[in-house]
Enzyme design. Structure first.
Site, mmCIF file in Angstrom:
data_model
loop_
_atom_site.group_PDB
_atom_site.id
_atom_site.type_symbol
_atom_site.label_atom_id
_atom_site.label_comp_id
_atom_site.label_asym_id
_atom_site.label_seq_id
_atom_site.Cartn_x
_atom_site.Cartn_y
_atom_site.Cartn_z
ATOM 1 N N ALA A 1 0.949 -1.058 -0.225
ATOM 2 C CA ALA A 1 -0.096 0.037 -0.039
ATOM 3 C C ALA A 1 0.705 1.196 0.300
ATOM 4 O O ALA A 1 1.869 1.127 0.303
ATOM 5 C CB ALA A 1 -1.253 -0.026 1.624
ATOM 6 N N GLY B 1 -0.197 -5.115 0.113
ATOM 7 C CA GLY B 1 -1.880 -4.963 -0.745
ATOM 8 C C GLY B 1 -1.076 -5.764 -1.848
ATOM 9 O O GLY B 1 -1.778 -5.681 -2.410
ATOM 10 N N GLU C 1 -2.443 -9.148 -0.637
ATOM 11 C CA GLU C 1 -3.463 -9.669 -1.282
ATOM 12 C C GLU C 1 -4.516 -9.065 -2.630
ATOM 13 O O GLU C 1 -5.205 -9.826 -2.372
ATOM 14 C CB GLU C 1 -4.150 -8.341 -0.186
ATOM 15 N N GLU D 1 3.758 -5.953 7.129
ATOM 16 C CA GLU D 1 3.155 -4.490 7.740
ATOM 17 C C GLU D 1 3.304 -4.631 9.142
ATOM 18 O O GLU D 1 2.969 -3.138 9.536
ATOM 19 C CB GLU D 1 1.320 -4.829 7.520
#
Length: 774
Positions: A113, A159, A162, A184
């Protein structure tokens, strides 16, 4: 780390088809079969899109991520918005039967992200909304009526992972740059776009916890065994194009073929499970077993983090919610906890350190006039050999010189062992190790020094010896050669006082063990030229270091901050606290190593020597504990870990260490009466930390440091200042300068000038609007 239960997942494509595709890939690099997939149509909106574009090859849509003006792709708002639009177009287009997601950047699929996007949020609700938007998008991918294949080359993290695990199939290149992971936790966060819910189902509960709680990178071959990746693609060598370009083109060909085969039902998405996997799934399907796993993992996390990091415990809660209460509850808890964590001081501190690292991996002096291609190192001890290893490892031709054959042999063996450990861990091949070691030449004389671009001395911490080697070096090297000293405390100005060209003298303070410790502290004098500084930083960056550049002075920045804290450590021991209690208090505050253990690791003799030198330079302010206590330990041979005895007794192979009863008599001799009003556990912690922090702020006040960011990076990466606090300057901002000054005044009333707050800290205490970080 938790045990990892892997599972083997074989590819579902016939081998002959893969072989045919290898031929296509090879031909493609030579321009032979480039037209095998004709571009049928291209989106009309593509010209207005800056982060994502796509084209249709046959009946497969190839979606390409390409963040502008960046080496990596991140899940920014523009990228997510354009990706959503493109996927809607693909789902609405009847001519498209499947899709491939790929990056246009070699070495990066999606790195995670966009951190700035998270930092811009002012409330937990805003961050929760960001996570929810991503969750919805990835849920649509997971339920896509048209199969989607993620084609992964390079970093696929956070991300990015993901997105990949929401796809129906994953193809990855089998090279070292391709890594998958959920980092993260390193930023005080948890996966927020469905990762905590999908990973346990995909790789099993233990492996999912291992990934989420450690943040470690997983190589493509291991990811395949775990079930994270379905198919591996071997990288291609050079052709008319670079290996990276050819490999990405070949990866795209394979991914398109896989997407076509899934759409035509030639590849089944039902992964076959072996007996071990079926048994594992059965065991973890039992609620009682899962509860035991949650308890066991929570216990380990609490022991390791001392409860100072909230993210790991939230991760356990979120994963267990999804498994015990269903996916809807799991997704909701995930985005809520993600939002809450983003607002914590711990996350802000860790994100601050991330930004600081990025800043400290740039050369603020610009490119040097001449690249350092040949390096010479004086002294083949622990530090010299360590510097040699991180240099040859990066292709720098290096001479390692020592005065004795025995010393030289030990140094060369250390370099070989360090590289061989990488072979054992499969980070290097034995051929690569031998090629790297060929960059190293060991010798007892100055032969070849005339070709050196830089000489780094790592001889004994004695000014006389350093002066001697500096003169010897200057007599044989060329005029452009830089002389760098790896001293930890001796002022570079003093070392350079005998130099014929002081503009070429600089300090390069490495930390032990050099191949593990990331920090390099570069020290410039008033006479050091900017080009010399540029060369030193360039060498450090090539060696993979995080670099801070400080002005010269006794102890520079790092040793100077550590000095007053270690003086306080000795005083606390004199006041009756035993080393184990002191270690528990310092690790309980967030230091990775206890204060007494740190003294043993550094070496009691080194600590005594530095304490004496800094005491002479700074006077009473660096007082506290009696340095004679350390000298008495040295006299008895208690030098710390290196001699097997310091404050503790060290036995080879033993996991735990016992207190050294031999120090009882010494501690009794130097015993001081403790004052109860300044001797609570919290007081002892603050006495140690406040002296460290006060000295750090004084270094900024005096211009030793040029900015607070480098101060925080130096303290955390060089001295183990608690990462959850973000460094001494961020700690002042979060704890409050006024509150800290009040504590210092309290201790000053008892102990005197050692706790007198510096003027810059007082200024911040008097003006609440003043912050070191904005």
């Amino acid at each position: 780390a938790l045990p990892i239960f892997g599972r083997s997942c074989c590819s579902h494509s016939p081998l002959d088809k893969m072989a045919a595709l290898r031929v296509i890939g090879a031909l493609r690099g030579c321009g032979g079969a480039g037209s095998i997939y004709r571009s049928v149509s291209t989106s009309s909106a593509v010209l207005s899109r800056t982060h994502v574009n796509y084209e249709i090859k046959g009946d497969v849509a190839v979606v390409r991520f390409n963040t502008p003006n960046s080496k990596v792709n991140t899940l920014s708002k523009p990228l997510q918005s354009e990706f959503g639009e493109i996927m809607d177009e693909i789902w609405a287009n009847d001519a498209v039967r499947s899709a491939v997601l790929i990056s246009s950047k070699p070495g990066c699929f999606i790195a995670g992200a966009n951190i700035n996007m998270i930092e811009a949020c002012k409330t937990p609700q805003e961050v929760t909304q960001l996570a929810q938007n991503a969750q919805k998008m990835f849920a649509k991918l997971e339920k896509s009526p048209k199969p989607i294949v993620a084609a992964i080359a390079g970093s696929c993290l956070g991300g990015g992972l993901e997105i990949a695990i929401a796809c129906q199939y994953r193809v990855a290149t089998k090279d070292r740059k391709t890594v998958l992971g959920t980092p993260e936790i390193m930023l005080g966060l948890i996966p927020g776009a469905g990762g905590t819910q999908r990973l346990p189902k995909m790789v099993g509960l233990p492996s999912a916890f291992d990934m989420i709680l450690t943040g470690r990178n997983i190589r493509a071959d291991k990811a395949k065994k775990m079930g994270l990746v379905d198919l591996l693609v071997d990288p291609l060598g050079p052709g008319l194009k670079s290996p990276e370009e050819r490999t990405i083109e070949y990866l795209e060909e394979v991914a398109i073929q896989c997407a076509t085969d899934i759409a035509n039902k030639r590849i089944s998405l039902q992964r076959p499970k072996g007996l071990v996997q079926r048994l594992t799934d059965y065991v973890f399907g039992i609620p009682f077993v899962r509860q035991q796993v949650y308890k066991s993992v929570e216990k380990k996390v609490k022991k390791q983090t001392k409860g100072l990091y909230p993210a790991p415990l939230k991760a356990i809660e979120v994963v267990s919610t999804g498994l015990e209460q269903g996916l809807e509850a799991g997704y909701l808890t995930e985005c809520q906890k993600f939002g809450e964590l983003a607002m914590t001081n711990e996350s802000k501190a860790l994100i601050g350190l991330y930004h600081g690292q990025v800043l400290c991996k740039k050369n603020k002096f610009g490119a040097p006039q001449k690249e350092v291609q040949r390096l010479a190192i004086l002294g083949a001890g622990l530090m010299g050999a360590g510097v040699a290893q991180v240099s040859v490892d990066k292709g720098i031709k290096t001479i390692l010189k020592d005065t004795t054959l025995e010393g030289l042999s030990k140094g060369q063996q250390q370099v070989y062992k360090g590289l061989n450990d990488k072979v054992r861990k499969r980070n290097l091949t034995s051929f690569e190790r031998d090629r790297i070691i060929s960059n190293l030449a060991g010798q007892l004389d100055y032969k070849g020094f005339e070709k050196a671009d830089m000489v780094i001395e790592a001889v004994f911490e004695d000014l006389g010896i350093k002066h001697r080697v500096l003169k010897e070096v200057e007599a044989v090297v060329s005029p452009h050669c830089i002389f760098a000293s790896n001293t930890s405390a001796l002022p570079i100005t003093q070392i350079a006082s005998v130099s014929k060209r002081p503009e070429k003298v600089i300090g390069m303070h490495y930390f032990s063990p050099v191949d593990k410790m990331q920090l390099l502290e570069i020290i410039t004098t008033d006479k050091t030229s900017p080009d010399t500084a540029a060369s030193a930083v360039a060498v450090g960056l090539k060696q993979g270091k995080v670099i801070i550049v400080v002005k010269d002075g006794p102890g520079f920045y790092t040793t100077r901050c550590l000095g007053p804290m270690m003086a306080e450590v000795v005083r606390v021991l004199q006041e009756g606290a035993d080393p184990k209690k002191l270690d528990a208090l310092s690790t309980g505050f967030g230091f990775p190593v206890g204060a007494a253990t740190l003294a043993d690791e550094v070496g009691i003799d080194v600590a005594a020597h530095v304490a004496e030198d800094l005491g002479k330079a700074f006077g009473e302010r660096f007082g506290g504990g009696n340095v004679e206590l350390l000298k008495a330990m040295v006299a008895k041979g208690f030098l710390g870990r290196k001699t097997g005895k310091g404050f503790y007794v060290y036995q080879q192979g033993a996991k735990s260490k016992s207190l050294n009863s031999g120090t009882d008599e010494i501690l009794e001799k130097f015993k001081l009466k403790a004052r109860p009003d300044v001797s609570t556990d919290e007081d002892i912690q603050l006495r140690l930390v406040s002296r460290f922090v006060n000295e750090a702020v004084m270094c900024l006040q005096e211009g030793i440091l040029s900015n607070p960011v480098e101060g925080d990076i130096g303290a955390v990466f060089g001295l183990g200042f608690p990462p959850c606090l973000g460094g001494p300057f961020r700690y002042v901002d979060s704890y409050g300068a006024k509150r800290l000054v009040e504590k210092l005044r309290k201790y000053e009333n008892v102990y005197g000038s050692q706790f007198t707050p510096c003027q810059l800290l007082v200024d911040h205490a008097n003006d609440p609007s003043k912050k070191f970080h904005h």
